[in-house]
Design a protein around this motif. Structure first.
Motif, PDB file in Angstrom:
ATOM      1  N   ARG A  87     -60.793  31.413  15.809  1.00 39.54           N
ATOM      2  CA  ARG A  87     -60.340  31.548  14.509  1.00 39.54           C
ATOM      3  C   ARG A  87     -58.376  32.111  15.218  1.00 39.54           C
ATOM      4  N   VAL A 111     -47.830  32.808  13.113  1.00 38.66           N
ATOM      5  CA  VAL A 111     -47.567  33.892  13.784  1.00 38.66           C
ATOM      6  C   VAL A 111     -49.193  34.575  13.543  1.00 38.66           C
ATOM      7  N   VAL A 112     -49.845  34.567  12.129  1.00 35.82           N
ATOM      8  CA  VAL A 112     -51.232  35.166  12.350  1.00 35.82           C
ATOM      9  C   VAL A 112     -52.424  34.248  11.310  1.00 35.82           C
ATOM     10  N   HIS A 125     -55.548  31.831  10.331  1.00 38.39           N
ATOM     11  CA  HIS A 125     -56.714  31.147  11.117  1.00 38.39           C
ATOM     12  C   HIS A 125     -56.064  29.810  12.269  1.00 38.39           C
ATOM     13  N   LYS A 166     -51.846  22.358   5.883  1.00 35.95           N
ATOM     14  CA  LYS A 166     -52.439  23.315   6.070  1.00 35.95           C
ATOM     15  C   LYS A 166     -53.841  22.631   5.576  1.00 35.95           C
ATOM     16  N   ASP A 200     -43.559  22.974   2.536  1.00 34.91           N
ATOM     17  CA  ASP A 200     -42.182  22.882   2.650  1.00 34.91           C
ATOM     18  C   ASP A 200     -42.782  24.285   4.008  1.00 34.91           C
ATOM     19  N   LEU A 253     -41.202  26.769   5.295  1.00 33.45           N
ATOM     20  CA  LEU A 253     -40.464  28.085   5.609  1.00 33.45           C
ATOM     21  C   LEU A 253     -39.183  28.054   6.754  1.00 33.45           C
ATOM     22  N   ASP A 302     -45.047  38.484   9.052  1.00 34.32           N
ATOM     23  CA  ASP A 302     -46.621  38.346   8.306  1.00 34.32           C
ATOM     24  C   ASP A 302     -47.517  39.527   7.659  1.00 34.32           C
ATOM     25  N   ASP A 346     -50.223  31.500   1.282  1.00 32.51           N
ATOM     26  CA  ASP A 346     -51.673  31.912   1.970  1.00 32.51           C
ATOM     27  C   ASP A 346     -52.020  31.810   0.113  1.00 32.51           C
TER      28      ASP A 346
HETATM   29  N1  LIG Z   1     -45.133  27.351   4.646  1.00 26.39           N
HETATM   30  C1  LIG Z   1     -44.698  27.650   5.742  1.00 26.39           C
HETATM   31  N2  LIG Z   1     -44.122  27.800   6.453  1.00 26.39           N
HETATM   32  C2  LIG Z   1     -44.435  28.409   7.367  1.00 26.39           C
HETATM   33  N3  LIG Z   1     -44.845  29.273   7.878  1.00 26.39           N
HETATM   34  C3  LIG Z   1     -45.519  29.225   7.958  1.00 26.39           C
HETATM   35  C4  LIG Z   1     -46.073  28.369   6.244  1.00 26.39           C
HETATM   36  N4  LIG Z   1     -47.698  29.492   5.434  1.00 26.39           N
HETATM   37  C5  LIG Z   1     -47.917  29.350   6.558  1.00 26.39           C
HETATM   38  N5  LIG Z   1     -46.715  29.723   7.627  1.00 26.39           N
HETATM   39  C6  LIG Z   1     -47.452  30.742   9.116  1.00 26.39           C
HETATM   40  O1  LIG Z   1     -48.598  30.608   9.489  1.00 26.39           O
HETATM   41  C7  LIG Z   1     -49.441  31.477   9.814  1.00 26.39           C
HETATM   42  C8  LIG Z   1     -50.678  31.717   8.619  1.00 26.39           C
HETATM   43  O2  LIG Z   1     -50.493  31.755   7.784  1.00 26.39           O
HETATM   44  P1  LIG Z   1     -51.747  31.542   5.960  1.00 26.39           P
HETATM   45  O3  LIG Z   1     -52.349  32.865   6.215  1.00 26.39           O
HETATM   46  O4  LIG Z   1     -51.704  30.726   5.243  1.00 26.39           O
HETATM   47  O5  LIG Z   1     -53.011  30.576   7.078  1.00 26.39           O
HETATM   48  P2  LIG Z   1     -54.696  31.147   7.236  1.00 26.39           P
HETATM   49  O6  LIG Z   1     -55.020  31.056   8.354  1.00 26.39           O
HETATM   50  O7  LIG Z   1     -54.658  31.286   5.677  1.00 26.39           O
HETATM   51  O8  LIG Z   1     -54.423  32.930   7.308  1.00 26.39           O
HETATM   52  P3  LIG Z   1     -55.535  33.778   6.894  1.00 26.39           P
HETATM   53  O9  LIG Z   1     -56.298  34.065   8.200  1.00 26.39           O
HETATM   54  O10 LIG Z   1     -54.987  35.541   6.391  1.00 26.39           O
HETATM   55  O11 LIG Z   1     -56.678  33.698   5.763  1.00 26.39           O
HETATM   56  C9  LIG Z   1     -48.716  32.538   9.014  1.00 26.39           C
HETATM   57  O12 LIG Z   1     -47.914  34.114   9.008  1.00 26.39           O
HETATM   58  C10 LIG Z   1     -47.047  32.060   8.903  1.00 26.39           C
HETATM   59  O13 LIG Z   1     -46.623  32.301  10.416  1.00 26.39           O
END
Ligand SMILES: Nc1ncnc2c1ncn2[C@@H]1O[C@H](COP(=O)(O)OP(=O)(O)OP(=O)(O)O)[C@@H](O)[C@H]1O
Ligand SMILES: O=P(O)(O)O[C@@H]1[C@H](O)[C@H](O)[C@@H](OP(=O)(O)O)[C@H](OP(=O)(O)O)[C@H]1O
Length: 430
Positions: free
Chosen positions: A96, A160-161, A163, A177, A217, A219, A230, A384
């Motif tokens: 992770r 930033v955080v 998976h 993603k 997109d 961001l 986050d 997310d």
């Molecule tokens: N659209 C975006 N634009 C820029 N950065 C993004 C975007 N989506 C996600 N991120 C970056 O990716 C990180 C993780 O995003 P996200 O929470 O969608 O992932 P996850 O793996 O599903 O997280 P979780 O462990 O909470 O399930 C965010 O903290 C951010 O830094």
């Protein structure tokens, strides 16, 4: 191209191009920089599956021609923040954590180190954030003399955080993603909802190397050396259905036991100690009470500062004072940015209160992504939706009523109220 509907909460208001929970996550999607050209050339033509937003199928060449999207690794694709929290043994975090991403041996990540060394840092913006130590400074980038740096490259995307390995940065402000159908459905619905300006623009499903990705997109694309935070929203970070599953088929997890012990060796029960494992729902509840999730309806998950310094050590950030301090560190002394965030959050709250999507979905594990830079631009978006599920009609939520099992309430708006309240309190301080 991206959605141009973002409303920015700063003056002047400007528009910019504006997310899957992978079934199984691998290592971070940091990519090789200078290798990208050849890598891209080696990518075979791929199918792009689009959602209803763009209801047609095209091959990858078509996508690249019309949207500029590269489905090969982005030259500056990175995932840099680490879990520098109370640890978790590296082994337990491997699937992770981004901190382990670069050492996980997957090919994009393994070439990451080389790329770091070769890459010039655009605008002198350090992107090589700390990987294992709270608020650690980035590794030296060497000199930034204009004479010695290679030509400018686009700034890298930073995760930033979340998976590791779920993301790949694309060109032209796009982010890929790992696809899950639940998140695809949410993003697609959100494109038709009043919340659209508050989520990344969604562009359908793209297939790359036999994996599907939701394309959205990036961001960060329109910021320069952004500071990023986050915040996971809501009082509950697991779905009601997860509770039911845990009762029917308990699947105690050793990795979560290890993460728990790393933070607090006294936390597991005798039974859990005997099993050396905990249920995920138990772990998630423990995380909620350890942090501000239960008491405030949101928690800070991670912060990456403009100078590249990164902190994901917020597992025990619980009290109002601790939260305030972290927010203060993040925003800095710039009242304009604080005002921008506050305005944006208040706007978001109004829109949430009348959003059809929001009323009819249990929104769990979703975050608010805060982004600002030293030009004064500041934006907040919902990201997310991997654990956001549609409610069975006619059930709706107000997102403020306290959760009791069965009512599906998630505390999202209560958390937003508290976040706004804390930030408002801080305003005179900035
Ligand atoms: N659209 C975006 N634009 C820029 N950065 C993004 C975007 N989506 C996600 N991120 C970056 O990716 C990180 C993780 O995003 P996200 O929470 O969608 O992932 P996850 O793996 O599903 O997280 P979780 O462990 O909470 O399930 C965010 O903290 C951010 O830094
Ligand atoms: O932040 P931590 O303490 O590392 O804990 C993780 C965090 O709560 C994630 O939100 C969760 O993913 P989901 O939101 O997708 O459930 C993940 O579950 P996972 O290990 O099952 O992916 C947890 O390990």
């Amino acid at each position: 191209m991206g959605d141009l509907n973002h409303n920015w909460s700063v003056d002047p208001v400007w528009s910019a191009n504006g997310s899957t929970n992978s079934a199984k996550r691998t290592a971070a999607g940091a990519a090789d920089g200078d290798d990208v050209q050849s890598h891209c050339e080696n990518v075979p033509p791929q199918r792009v599956i689009t959602c209803d937003v763009r209801p047609h199928r095209v091959d990858v060449d078509t996508v690249m021609r019309f949207s500029g999207l590269s489905v090969g690794p982005h030259p500056d694709e990175e995932s840099l923040c680490s879990d520098s929290g109370f640890g978790g043994s590296p082994a337990s975090l491997l699937p992770r954590k981004l901190s382990n991403a670069s050492s996980s041996g997957l090919s994009p990540a393994s070439s990451f180190e080389e790329y770091e060394d070769d890459r010039g840092c655009p605008d002198g913006c350090p992107h090589d954030a700390a990987r294992s130590v709270p608020w650690k400074k980035p590794r030296s980038k060497g000199t930034t003399s204009p004479l010695s740096v290679p030509p400018r490259k686009p700034q890298p995307w930073v995760q930033v955080v979340g998976h590791a390995g779920s993301f790949h940065a694309g060109d032209n402000g796009m982010l890929l993603k790992q696809h899950t159908e639940g998140e695809r459905l949410c993003l697609q619905r959100l494109m038709e909802d009043s919340l659209r300006p508050y989520v990344p623009g969604y562009h359908g499903v793209v297939r790359r190397s036999d994996h599907d990705y939701n394309m959205m997109d990036d961001l960060l694309a329109h910021f320069s050396c952004p500071a990023i935070m986050d915040c996971k929203m809501g009082t509950r970070t697991y779905l009601e259905e997860d509770l039911a599953k845990a009762r029917e088929r308990p699947q105690p997890r050793h990795d979560m036991y290890e993460k728990m012990v790393d933070v607090d060796p006294g936390a597991p029960t005798d039974e859990e100690n005997a099993m050396q494992a905990v249920l995920k729902t138990r772990y998630m509840q423990w995380r909620e009470t350890l942090s501000s999730t239960t008491t405030m309806g949101f928690r800070i998950e991670g912060i990456k500062m403009a100078d590249g310094v990164c902190n994901t050590n917020f597992k025990r950030t619980k009290s109002r004072e601790q939260v305030m301090q972290a927010l203060k560190d993040f925003v800095g002394p710039n009242a304009r940015i604080m005002n921008g965030y506050l305005r944006r959050l208040k706007e978001l709250r109004l829109v949430l209160e009348s959003s059809d999507f929001f009323r009819t979905h249990e929104v769990v594990g979703s975050s608010l992504l805060f982004v600002h830079d030293d030009t004064g631009k500041a934006g907040v978006w919902m990201i997310d939706f991997g654990r956001t599920v549609a409610l069975p009609p006619p059930l709706t939520l107000d997102h403020r009523t306290p959760w009791v099992e069965g009512n599906r309430e998630d505390g999202y708006l209560w958390g937003l109220d508290n976040l706004i309240d804390v930030l408002s309190d801080m305003l005179p301080l900035t």
